[in-house]
Design a protein around this motif. Structure first.
Motif, mmCIF file in Angstrom:
data_model
loop_
_atom_site.group_PDB
_atom_site.id
_atom_site.type_symbol
_atom_site.label_atom_id
_atom_site.label_comp_id
_atom_site.label_asym_id
_atom_site.label_seq_id
_atom_site.Cartn_x
_atom_site.Cartn_y
_atom_site.Cartn_z
ATOM 1 N N ARG A 100 6.860 115.987 37.835
ATOM 2 C CA ARG A 100 6.516 117.077 36.904
ATOM 3 C C ARG A 100 5.470 117.999 37.525
ATOM 4 N NH1 ARG A 100 7.787 116.312 31.233
ATOM 5 N NH2 ARG A 100 9.829 115.328 31.337
ATOM 6 N N ARG A 101 4.481 117.381 38.208
ATOM 7 C CA ARG A 101 3.433 118.205 38.844
ATOM 8 C C ARG A 101 4.053 119.114 39.906
ATOM 9 N NH1 ARG A 101 -0.176 114.057 38.207
ATOM 10 N NH2 ARG A 101 0.189 113.126 40.248
ATOM 11 N N ASP A 102 4.954 118.542 40.724
ATOM 12 C CA ASP A 102 5.642 119.325 41.767
ATOM 13 C C ASP A 102 6.395 120.500 41.154
ATOM 14 O OD1 ASP A 102 4.746 117.716 43.706
ATOM 15 O OD2 ASP A 102 6.658 116.683 44.098
ATOM 16 N N MET A 103 7.099 120.203 40.061
ATOM 17 C CA MET A 103 7.887 121.238 39.398
ATOM 18 C C MET A 103 6.994 122.378 38.923
ATOM 19 S SD MET A 103 10.833 120.208 36.684
ATOM 20 C CE MET A 103 10.381 118.503 36.575
ATOM 21 N N THR A 104 5.874 122.005 38.308
ATOM 22 C CA THR A 104 4.939 123.019 37.803
ATOM 23 C C THR A 104 4.402 123.862 38.952
ATOM 24 O OG1 THR A 104 4.328 121.527 36.018
ATOM 25 C CG2 THR A 104 2.828 123.358 36.442
ATOM 26 N N GLU A 105 4.052 123.189 40.060
ATOM 27 C CA GLU A 105 3.529 123.926 41.223
ATOM 28 C C GLU A 105 4.551 124.938 41.735
ATOM 29 O OE1 GLU A 105 2.060 121.261 44.259
ATOM 30 O OE2 GLU A 105 0.577 120.487 42.824
ATOM 31 N N LYS A 106 5.808 124.508 41.815
ATOM 32 C CA LYS A 106 6.863 125.410 42.315
ATOM 33 C C LYS A 106 7.008 126.636 41.413
ATOM 34 C CE LYS A 106 9.538 122.184 45.007
ATOM 35 N NZ LYS A 106 10.195 120.903 44.800
ATOM 36 N N VAL A 107 7.001 126.420 40.100
ATOM 37 C CA VAL A 107 7.140 127.543 39.163
ATOM 38 C C VAL A 107 5.931 128.470 39.282
ATOM 39 C CG1 VAL A 107 7.268 128.200 36.724
ATOM 40 C CG2 VAL A 107 8.616 126.287 37.557
ATOM 41 N N THR A 108 4.749 127.877 39.439
ATOM 42 C CA THR A 108 3.538 128.692 39.556
ATOM 43 C C THR A 108 3.604 129.574 40.801
ATOM 44 O OG1 THR A 108 2.329 126.893 38.484
ATOM 45 C CG2 THR A 108 0.994 128.571 39.572
ATOM 46 N N LEU A 109 4.115 129.018 41.901
ATOM 47 C CA LEU A 109 4.254 129.805 43.136
ATOM 48 C C LEU A 109 5.232 130.962 42.954
ATOM 49 C CD1 LEU A 109 4.325 127.064 45.932
ATOM 50 C CD2 LEU A 109 2.566 128.815 45.576
ATOM 51 N N LYS A 110 6.359 130.666 42.280
ATOM 52 C CA LYS A 110 7.359 131.709 42.023
ATOM 53 C C LYS A 110 6.765 132.809 41.141
ATOM 54 C CE LYS A 110 11.290 128.627 42.482
ATOM 55 N NZ LYS A 110 12.233 127.756 41.786
ATOM 56 N N ASP A 111 6.022 132.387 40.132
ATOM 57 C CA ASP A 111 5.376 133.344 39.216
ATOM 58 C C ASP A 111 4.427 134.235 40.000
ATOM 59 O OD1 ASP A 111 4.428 134.481 36.775
ATOM 60 O OD2 ASP A 111 2.686 133.159 36.928
ATOM 61 N N GLN A 112 3.660 133.623 40.893
ATOM 62 C CA GLN A 112 2.689 134.377 41.692
ATOM 63 C C GLN A 112 3.389 135.442 42.535
ATOM 64 O OE1 GLN A 112 -0.710 133.898 41.263
ATOM 65 N NE2 GLN A 112 -0.598 135.900 42.276
ATOM 66 N N LYS A 113 4.539 135.030 43.120
ATOM 67 C CA LYS A 113 5.314 135.944 43.955
ATOM 68 C C LYS A 113 5.725 137.196 43.161
ATOM 69 C CE LYS A 113 9.435 135.872 46.599
ATOM 70 N NZ LYS A 113 10.759 135.513 46.174
ATOM 71 N N PHE A 114 6.208 136.989 41.943
ATOM 72 C CA PHE A 114 6.637 138.126 41.130
ATOM 73 C C PHE A 114 5.443 138.963 40.661
ATOM 74 C CE2 PHE A 114 10.638 135.981 41.235
ATOM 75 C CZ PHE A 114 11.561 137.010 41.141
ATOM 76 N N GLN A 115 4.347 138.264 40.348
ATOM 77 C CA GLN A 115 3.144 139.008 39.942
ATOM 78 C C GLN A 115 2.672 139.891 41.078
ATOM 79 O OE1 GLN A 115 -0.141 137.333 37.693
ATOM 80 N NE2 GLN A 115 0.992 135.414 37.541
ATOM 81 N N ASP A 116 2.692 139.332 42.319
ATOM 82 C CA ASP A 116 2.239 140.094 43.489
ATOM 83 C C ASP A 116 3.099 141.337 43.684
ATOM 84 O OD1 ASP A 116 0.368 138.179 43.864
ATOM 85 O OD2 ASP A 116 1.372 137.180 45.543
ATOM 86 N N GLU A 117 4.413 141.165 43.463
ATOM 87 C CA GLU A 117 5.327 142.271 43.732
ATOM 88 C C GLU A 117 5.342 143.326 42.624
ATOM 89 O OE1 GLU A 117 9.068 140.890 45.129
ATOM 90 O OE2 GLU A 117 9.949 142.903 45.088
ATOM 91 N N PHE A 118 5.223 142.900 41.385
ATOM 92 C CA PHE A 118 5.458 143.841 40.283
ATOM 93 C C PHE A 118 4.244 144.217 39.441
ATOM 94 C CE2 PHE A 118 9.670 142.005 41.101
ATOM 95 C CZ PHE A 118 10.375 143.191 41.293
#
Ligand code: RP5
Length: 166
Positions: A144-162
């Motif tokens: 579950r922790r791994d999953m959350t980390e992956k989603v957080t990274l993806k979220d960060q990527k979109f925040q950085d771009e948009f």
């Protein structure tokens, strides 16, 4: 440790059901895989489910497509938790199997996962085992922790771009 049984109505279900076996293997959970059909080998279905608790199983995963009565037929002969996987193996895209698996009569539960949801079936079985196996509980928490980390990274990527920057 108690075991998990994976039963499928046909070997043609294996390409879907394999994800459940893979997930249990990854978590080091002992399991068996059987081909038993509610319609084509009903006596074997009854015999397996009647003896499953004595054989050391904690839960049974039952996967079937079309008129998917396997999980219900298994549940009819055991009070162990039964997890149903409706398999998409027909022209009706698995909706037939979903309804046949999920619509159990009151008093006879089958915990039904999504159409072709083999991974979730294995995770649910692992969660059932985790009640008495702290090691499994720890592994699930880590996942579950791994999953959350992956989603957080993806979220960060979109925040950085948009994100609007001033
Ligand atoms: C179901 O019928 C099985 O679970 C499978 O999904 C479907 C087709 O079985 P086969 O005719 O390919 O053996 O009972």
């Amino acid at each position: 440790m108690k075991k998990i049984a994976i039963i499928m109505g046909s070997d043609s279900d294996w390409p879907i059901v394999k994800a459940a076996a893979d997930q249990l293997k990854e978590l080091d959970i002992p399991h068996c895989v059987r081909v038993i059909s509610a319609h084509r080998s009903p006596l074997a279905a009854a015999e397996f489910s009647k003896n499953a608790r004595e054989m050391g199983y904690a839960a049974i995963i039952a996967a079937a497509g079309k008129a998917a009565h396997l999980a219900g037929a298994i549940a009819a002969n055991t009070t162990l938790p039964v997890i149903g996987i409706p398999v998409k193996s027909s022209t009706l895209d698995g909706l037939d199997a979903l309804l046949a698996t999920v619509q159990m009569p009151s008093g006879m539960p089958v915990a039904t996962v999504a159409i072709d949801g083999a991974k979730n079936a294995a995770l649910l079985a692992a969660q059932i085992l985790s009640v008495s196996e702290p090691e499994i509980a720890d592994k699930l928490a880590l996942m579950r922790r791994d999953m959350t980390e992956k989603v957080t990274l993806k979220d960060q990527k979109f925040q950085d771009e948009f994100s609007y920057k001033i």
